[in-house]
Design a protein around this motif. Structure first.
Motif, short mmCIF file in Angstrom:
data_model
loop_
_atom_site.label_atom_id
_atom_site.label_comp_id
_atom_site.label_asym_id
_atom_site.label_seq_id
_atom_site.Cartn_x
_atom_site.Cartn_y
_atom_site.Cartn_z
N LEU A 283 0.82 -1.21 0.00
CA LEU A 283 0.00 0.00 0.00
C LEU A 283 0.85 1.26 0.00
CD1 LEU A 283 -2.85 -1.03 2.47
CD2 LEU A 283 -3.02 -0.74 0.00
N ILE A 284 1.97 1.23 0.71
CA ILE A 284 2.86 2.39 0.71
C ILE A 284 3.34 2.69 -0.70
CG2 ILE A 284 5.19 3.15 1.36
CD1 ILE A 284 4.73 2.00 4.12
N MET A 285 3.77 1.65 -1.41
CA MET A 285 4.25 1.86 -2.77
C MET A 285 3.14 2.33 -3.70
SD MET A 285 7.00 -1.18 -3.35
CE MET A 285 7.53 -0.41 -4.88
N ALA A 286 1.95 1.73 -3.57
CA ALA A 286 0.84 2.11 -4.43
C ALA A 286 0.37 3.54 -4.15
CB ALA A 286 -0.32 1.13 -4.23
N VAL A 287 0.24 3.88 -2.86
CA VAL A 287 -0.20 5.22 -2.48
C VAL A 287 0.82 6.26 -2.90
CG1 VAL A 287 -0.59 6.73 -0.50
CG2 VAL A 287 -1.70 4.49 -0.59
N LEU A 288 2.09 5.94 -2.70
CA LEU A 288 3.15 6.89 -3.06
C LEU A 288 3.13 7.18 -4.56
CD1 LEU A 288 5.57 8.51 -2.02
CD2 LEU A 288 7.00 6.50 -2.42
N LEU A 294 -0.86 12.12 -9.11
CA LEU A 294 -1.85 13.18 -8.92
C LEU A 294 -1.20 14.55 -8.83
CD1 LEU A 294 -4.28 11.56 -6.29
CD2 LEU A 294 -4.67 11.87 -8.75
N LEU A 295 0.00 14.57 -8.27
CA LEU A 295 0.72 15.84 -8.13
C LEU A 295 1.49 16.22 -9.39
CD1 LEU A 295 2.11 15.39 -4.49
CD2 LEU A 295 0.19 16.82 -5.23
N GLY A 296 1.41 15.38 -10.41
CA GLY A 296 2.07 15.68 -11.68
C GLY A 296 3.57 15.50 -11.67
N VAL A 297 4.06 14.67 -10.76
CA VAL A 297 5.50 14.42 -10.67
C VAL A 297 5.92 13.48 -11.80
CG1 VAL A 297 7.36 13.49 -9.23
CG2 VAL A 297 5.46 14.75 -8.19
N SER A 298 7.02 13.76 -12.44
CA SER A 298 7.48 12.96 -13.57
C SER A 298 7.87 11.55 -13.13
CB SER A 298 8.68 13.62 -14.25
OG SER A 298 9.82 13.54 -13.42
N PRO A 299 7.76 10.56 -14.03
CA PRO A 299 8.14 9.18 -13.69
C PRO A 299 9.58 9.05 -13.20
CG PRO A 299 6.89 9.22 -15.73
CD PRO A 299 7.18 10.65 -15.37
N ASP A 300 10.48 9.88 -13.72
CA ASP A 300 11.88 9.82 -13.31
C ASP A 300 12.03 10.21 -11.83
OD1 ASP A 300 12.59 9.09 -15.87
OD2 ASP A 300 12.99 11.15 -16.51
N VAL A 301 11.33 11.26 -11.44
CA VAL A 301 11.38 11.69 -10.04
C VAL A 301 10.69 10.66 -9.15
CG1 VAL A 301 10.70 13.50 -8.41
CG2 VAL A 301 11.47 14.12 -10.70
N GLN A 302 9.64 10.04 -9.67
CA GLN A 302 8.96 8.99 -8.91
C GLN A 302 9.91 7.83 -8.60
OE1 GLN A 302 5.11 7.66 -10.32
NE2 GLN A 302 4.69 9.65 -11.23
N ASN A 303 10.73 7.47 -9.58
CA ASN A 303 11.71 6.39 -9.36
C ASN A 303 12.69 6.76 -8.25
OD1 ASN A 303 10.66 4.68 -11.31
ND2 ASN A 303 11.92 5.54 -12.95
N VAL A 304 13.08 8.03 -8.22
CA VAL A 304 13.99 8.50 -7.17
C VAL A 304 13.31 8.38 -5.81
CG1 VAL A 304 15.22 10.49 -6.25
CG2 VAL A 304 15.25 10.05 -8.70
N ALA A 305 12.05 8.78 -5.74
CA ALA A 305 11.31 8.74 -4.47
C ALA A 305 11.13 7.31 -3.98
CB ALA A 305 9.95 9.41 -4.64
N VAL A 306 10.72 6.41 -4.88
CA VAL A 306 10.52 5.02 -4.48
C VAL A 306 11.84 4.38 -4.09
CG1 VAL A 306 9.80 2.73 -5.29
CG2 VAL A 306 8.46 4.75 -5.90
N GLY A 307 12.90 4.69 -4.84
CA GLY A 307 14.22 4.15 -4.50
C GLY A 307 14.69 4.62 -3.14
N SER A 308 14.39 5.86 -2.80
CA SER A 308 14.78 6.39 -1.50
C SER A 308 14.03 5.68 -0.38
CB SER A 308 14.48 7.90 -1.44
OG SER A 308 15.21 8.60 -2.43
N VAL A 309 12.75 5.41 -0.60
CA VAL A 309 11.96 4.69 0.40
C VAL A 309 12.53 3.29 0.62
CG1 VAL A 309 9.70 3.67 0.87
CG2 VAL A 309 9.85 5.99 -0.03
N ILE A 310 12.94 2.65 -0.45
CA ILE A 310 13.51 1.31 -0.34
C ILE A 310 14.80 1.33 0.48
CG2 ILE A 310 14.56 -0.60 -1.65
CD1 ILE A 310 12.62 0.12 -3.93
N ILE A 311 15.68 2.30 0.20
CA ILE A 311 16.94 2.41 0.93
C ILE A 311 16.68 2.63 2.42
CG2 ILE A 311 19.00 3.84 1.26
CD1 ILE A 311 19.04 4.26 -1.78
N ILE A 312 15.72 3.51 2.71
CA ILE A 312 15.38 3.77 4.12
C ILE A 312 14.87 2.49 4.78
CG2 ILE A 312 13.78 5.01 5.63
CD1 ILE A 312 13.92 7.35 3.62
N ALA A 313 14.04 1.73 4.06
CA ALA A 313 13.50 0.49 4.63
C ALA A 313 14.60 -0.53 4.91
CB ALA A 313 12.47 -0.10 3.67
#
Length: 331
Positions: A283-288, A294-313
């Protein structure tokens, strides 16, 4: 160190374990609160149903991936097994003209068979790590999928085949209802059966499990077979959603599934993780991803955000392992 200091240290470590245990759920709540403020569309029923629908494929693969991770293993081939299973189903339905139920069953059996091969390569060929066997299977299954379809997608399935991926029941996606049912089955399997306990035991200490009379090879074969079956089941849902079986589908699904497990509290070191945690990770990944869209963030930036969440986890997993080690030393 005095008794008071020891007790304080134990209490401190226990508090850390509690934070780690509920950290993922807290993270999900925080993300939802932020997105509800920044995007008015996030909390609409239409968007929430869309989130549930989008997370189903990753949820089905991730709950299967949890089993190898619990045994301190990994499966890098789930995306390719999904692709080959769906293509095999597509050929059975459109070229052989089999009954829809038979075609779906054949696809599920193909996924289970591929997973079985992963388990056999690991246990009977004595390959040093599941990374090797599943990486090999990743390329083999993808290559076969491309060969049998001539690198072209198969489309035009009946409504009965598309039911799991596209239908709604009482306003809820059928695919998410399937996820709930599957997660309940997995929770019972892991927590209430002897085989489920064997999986945790193998992941905690493989040699100790063997000395305790657990058939480690049989457990590992079962784990990877189930993982392959779940990849195929996710593929059936994907067919229903897009009305197509493509040999290049599922390219990043293995990484998404691994990420969901780790975000949800599973440990690469084995023996730790549960079904509810996987659901939170999914759910975290899907919601993120939904919120960033919805916020219009580009797919490239989304990859950075998801990758950061993974590293933190993963870092949290390291901290949790350190805390557990300290607790053992103190006790």
């Amino acid at each position: 160190m005095g008794e008071k200091s020891v007790n304080g240290l134990i209490k401190k470590i226990s508090n850390k374990e509690t934070v780690y245990k509920f950290g993922s759920l807290l993270g999900l709540v925080i993300i939802c609160v932020i997105l509800s403020v920044t995007s008015p569309e996030f909390l609409t029923s239409r968007n929430l149903m869309n989130v549930l629908r989008q997370c189903t494929i990753n949820a089905l693969i991730a709950v299967g991936m949890l089993l190898p991770i619990l045994t301190a293993g990994i499966d890098l081939s789930v995306g390719s097994m999904l692709a080959l299973s769906t293509c095999f189903t597509g050929i059975a339905l459109n070229s052989w003209g089999v009954n829809p139920l038979v075609g779906i069953l054949l696809g599920l059996l193909m996924g289970g068979f591929l997973g079985l091969l992963n388990g056999l390569m690991l246990t009977k060929m004595h390959l040093p790590h599941p990374f090797i066997s599943t990486l090999g299977m990743k390329n083999i299954a993808r290559g076969i999928a491309l060969i049998i379809t001539a690198a072209s997608p198969i489309s035009g399935f009946s409504s009965s085949v598309q039911f799991l991926g596209s239908a709604n029941l009482f306003g809820m996606p059928v695919s998410f209802i399937l996820v709930i049912f599957v997660f309940i089955i997995f929770s019972i399997f892991l927590n209430r059966t002897a085989q489920g306990k064997y999986i945790y035991a193998v992941g905690s200490n493989k040699e100790a499990a063997r000395l305790s009379g657990i058939n480690v090879d049989k457990t590992l074969i079962l784990v990877y077979t189930i993982c392959g079956f779940m990849a195929a089941l996710a593929g059936i849902v994907l067919i229903g959603r897009v009305n197509s079986a493509a040999p290049l589908s599922g390219l990043d699904y293995d990484l998404d599934a691994i990420a969901a497990c780790i975000i949800g509290g599973a440990s690469f070191m084995g023996g730790k993780g549960n079904v509810s945690g996987v659901m939170i990770g999914v759910l975290i990944m899907a919601v993120l991803r939904n919120g960033l869209n919805l916020l219009g963030v580009s797919p490239d930036v989304q990859n950075v955000a998801v990758g950061s969440v993974i590293i933190i986890a993963v870092y949290v997993d390291v901290l949790r392992a350190r805390a557990s080690k300290k607790a053992k030393l103190v006790s």
